[in-house]
Design a protein around this motif. Structure first.
Motif, PDB file in Angstrom:
ATOM      1  N   ASP A  21     -14.463 -54.881  26.572  1.00  0.00           N
ATOM      2  CA  ASP A  21     -14.230 -53.462  26.331  1.00  0.00           C
ATOM      3  C   ASP A  21     -12.767 -53.262  25.932  1.00  0.00           C
ATOM      4  OD1 ASP A  21     -14.875 -50.635  26.459  1.00  0.00           O
ATOM      5  OD2 ASP A  21     -13.644 -50.597  28.288  1.00  0.00           O
ATOM      6  N   ASP A  22     -12.530 -52.498  24.853  1.00  0.00           N
ATOM      7  CA  ASP A  22     -11.170 -52.296  24.351  1.00  0.00           C
ATOM      8  C   ASP A  22     -10.258 -51.641  25.381  1.00  0.00           C
ATOM      9  OD1 ASP A  22     -11.788 -53.475  21.931  1.00  0.00           O
ATOM     10  OD2 ASP A  22     -12.262 -51.578  20.931  1.00  0.00           O
ATOM     11  N   ASP A  23     -10.773 -50.667  26.125  1.00  0.00           N
ATOM     12  CA  ASP A  23      -9.956 -49.992  27.141  1.00  0.00           C
ATOM     13  C   ASP A  23      -9.568 -50.964  28.255  1.00  0.00           C
ATOM     14  OD1 ASP A  23     -10.185 -47.608  25.730  1.00  0.00           O
ATOM     15  OD2 ASP A  23     -11.947 -46.937  26.876  1.00  0.00           O
ATOM     16  N   GLU A  24     -10.531 -51.807  28.664  1.00  0.00           N
ATOM     17  CA  GLU A  24     -10.255 -52.800  29.705  1.00  0.00           C
ATOM     18  C   GLU A  24      -9.232 -53.822  29.205  1.00  0.00           C
ATOM     19  OE1 GLU A  24     -12.580 -56.122  32.466  1.00  0.00           O
ATOM     20  OE2 GLU A  24     -13.671 -55.150  30.819  1.00  0.00           O
ATOM     21  N   TYR A  25      -9.354 -54.205  27.929  1.00  0.00           N
ATOM     22  CA  TYR A  25      -8.452 -55.177  27.309  1.00  0.00           C
ATOM     23  C   TYR A  25      -7.002 -54.667  27.371  1.00  0.00           C
ATOM     24  CZ  TYR A  25      -7.083 -58.663  23.766  1.00  0.00           C
ATOM     25  OH  TYR A  25      -6.511 -59.708  23.087  1.00  0.00           O
ATOM     26  N   ILE A  26      -6.804 -53.419  26.974  1.00  0.00           N
ATOM     27  CA  ILE A  26      -5.457 -52.832  26.987  1.00  0.00           C
ATOM     28  C   ILE A  26      -4.964 -52.655  28.420  1.00  0.00           C
ATOM     29  CG2 ILE A  26      -4.103 -50.781  26.343  1.00  0.00           C
ATOM     30  CD1 ILE A  26      -4.890 -52.590  23.966  1.00  0.00           C
ATOM     31  N   LYS A  27      -5.852 -52.265  29.320  1.00  0.00           N
ATOM     32  CA  LYS A  27      -5.457 -52.069  30.720  1.00  0.00           C
ATOM     33  C   LYS A  27      -4.996 -53.395  31.336  1.00  0.00           C
ATOM     34  CE  LYS A  27      -7.154 -50.380  35.201  1.00  0.00           C
ATOM     35  NZ  LYS A  27      -6.104 -51.102  35.858  1.00  0.00           N
ATOM     36  N   VAL A  28      -5.718 -54.469  31.062  1.00  0.00           N
ATOM     37  CA  VAL A  28      -5.334 -55.794  31.589  1.00  0.00           C
ATOM     38  C   VAL A  28      -3.970 -56.188  31.028  1.00  0.00           C
ATOM     39  CG1 VAL A  28      -5.892 -58.264  31.497  1.00  0.00           C
ATOM     40  CG2 VAL A  28      -7.667 -56.607  32.070  1.00  0.00           C
ATOM     41  N   LEU A  29      -3.771 -55.979  29.728  1.00  0.00           N
ATOM     42  CA  LEU A  29      -2.479 -56.316  29.118  1.00  0.00           C
ATOM     43  C   LEU A  29      -1.352 -55.491  29.735  1.00  0.00           C
ATOM     44  CD1 LEU A  29      -0.761 -57.816  27.054  1.00  0.00           C
ATOM     45  CD2 LEU A  29      -1.381 -56.083  25.376  1.00  0.00           C
ATOM     46  N   THR A  30      -1.584 -54.221  29.949  1.00  0.00           N
ATOM     47  CA  THR A  30      -0.558 -53.353  30.542  1.00  0.00           C
ATOM     48  C   THR A  30      -0.217 -53.800  31.957  1.00  0.00           C
ATOM     49  OG1 THR A  30      -1.354 -51.502  29.201  1.00  0.00           O
ATOM     50  CG2 THR A  30       0.035 -50.956  31.087  1.00  0.00           C
ATOM     51  N   ASP A  31      -1.238 -54.075  32.770  1.00  0.00           N
ATOM     52  CA  ASP A  31      -0.991 -54.533  34.148  1.00  0.00           C
ATOM     53  C   ASP A  31      -0.235 -55.859  34.164  1.00  0.00           C
ATOM     54  OD1 ASP A  31      -2.389 -52.304  34.947  1.00  0.00           O
ATOM     55  OD2 ASP A  31      -4.221 -53.384  35.500  1.00  0.00           O
ATOM     56  N   LEU A  32      -0.669 -56.804  33.316  1.00  0.00           N
ATOM     57  CA  LEU A  32       0.009 -58.099  33.242  1.00  0.00           C
ATOM     58  C   LEU A  32       1.451 -57.941  32.755  1.00  0.00           C
ATOM     59  CD1 LEU A  32      -2.679 -60.459  31.671  1.00  0.00           C
ATOM     60  CD2 LEU A  32      -1.690 -60.643  33.938  1.00  0.00           C
ATOM     61  N   SER A  33       1.649 -57.058  31.791  1.00  0.00           N
ATOM     62  CA  SER A  33       2.991 -56.835  31.237  1.00  0.00           C
ATOM     63  C   SER A  33       3.943 -56.323  32.299  1.00  0.00           C
ATOM     64  CB  SER A  33       2.933 -55.824  30.087  1.00  0.00           C
ATOM     65  OG  SER A  33       2.150 -56.311  29.045  1.00  0.00           O
ATOM     66  N   GLU A  34       3.454 -55.387  33.079  1.00  0.00           N
ATOM     67  CA  GLU A  34       4.292 -54.819  34.141  1.00  0.00           C
ATOM     68  C   GLU A  34       4.683 -55.894  35.154  1.00  0.00           C
ATOM     69  OE1 GLU A  34       4.117 -51.066  37.258  1.00  0.00           O
ATOM     70  OE2 GLU A  34       2.583 -51.258  35.705  1.00  0.00           O
TER      71      GLU A  34
END
Length: 157
Positions: A103-116
């Motif tokens: 899911d695109d939203d999940e993909y971006i959310k995972v990237l954001t969490d990992l980035s932080e």
């Protein structure tokens, strides 16, 4: 002298049924395992056809399971997932089908969490070096460069 174990086609077929039932496998892994069991090419083909007919071996199912697992557990990006599946000789169609499961939203959310998390973990005084370490970390894991650079500017100032 060590003698190598030999298998009949029936024994090898049973062994490969268990091998495939334990975990999803791709054709390449099964073929490699049969070669390591010293099976002749004709027997390998017979066994693989049997595994396909009995649905022990299914590349679409393998690709989807692989993508789900590596994305959720190892947090690999789509580029890394694609290249790993290509190395296993999975068809372009099956790769596309498997990546569509994310899911695109999940993909971006995972990237954001990992980035932080990653931005807080990198202990570097120089902003440019810190940004480079951050970017290298995500590019190695197969995240798309435009997303990585966007997150680098967002979290590292």
């Amino acid at each position: 002298m060590l003698s190598k174990k030999t298998y009949t086609v029936q024994e090898a077929t049973k062994k490969m049924e268990h091998y495939c039932a334990y975990q999803e496998r791709c054709h390449q892994e099964v073929r490699k395992k049969l070669v390591s069991m010293f099976m002749i090419p004709e027997a390998i083909d017979v066994i693989i056809v049997h595994l396909l007919d009995e649905n022990y071996l299914n590349e679409e199912r393998f690709a989807k399971a692989f993508v789900r697992g590596k994305f959720r557990i190892k947090h690999w990006g789509k580029r890394r997932l694609t290249s790993e599946l290509k190395q296993r000789d999975i068809s372009k169609f099956n790769i596309t089908q498997a990546l569509a499961e994310i899911d695109d939203d999940e993909y971006i959310k995972v990237l954001t969490d990992l980035s932080e998390k990653r931005a807080n973990l990198i202990k570097e005084g120089n902003t440019y070096k810190k940004r480079k370490k951050f970017i290298d970390y995500f590019l190695y894991r197969g995240w798309e460069s435009h997303l990585v650079y966007e997150k680098a500017h967002e979290f590292i100032t």
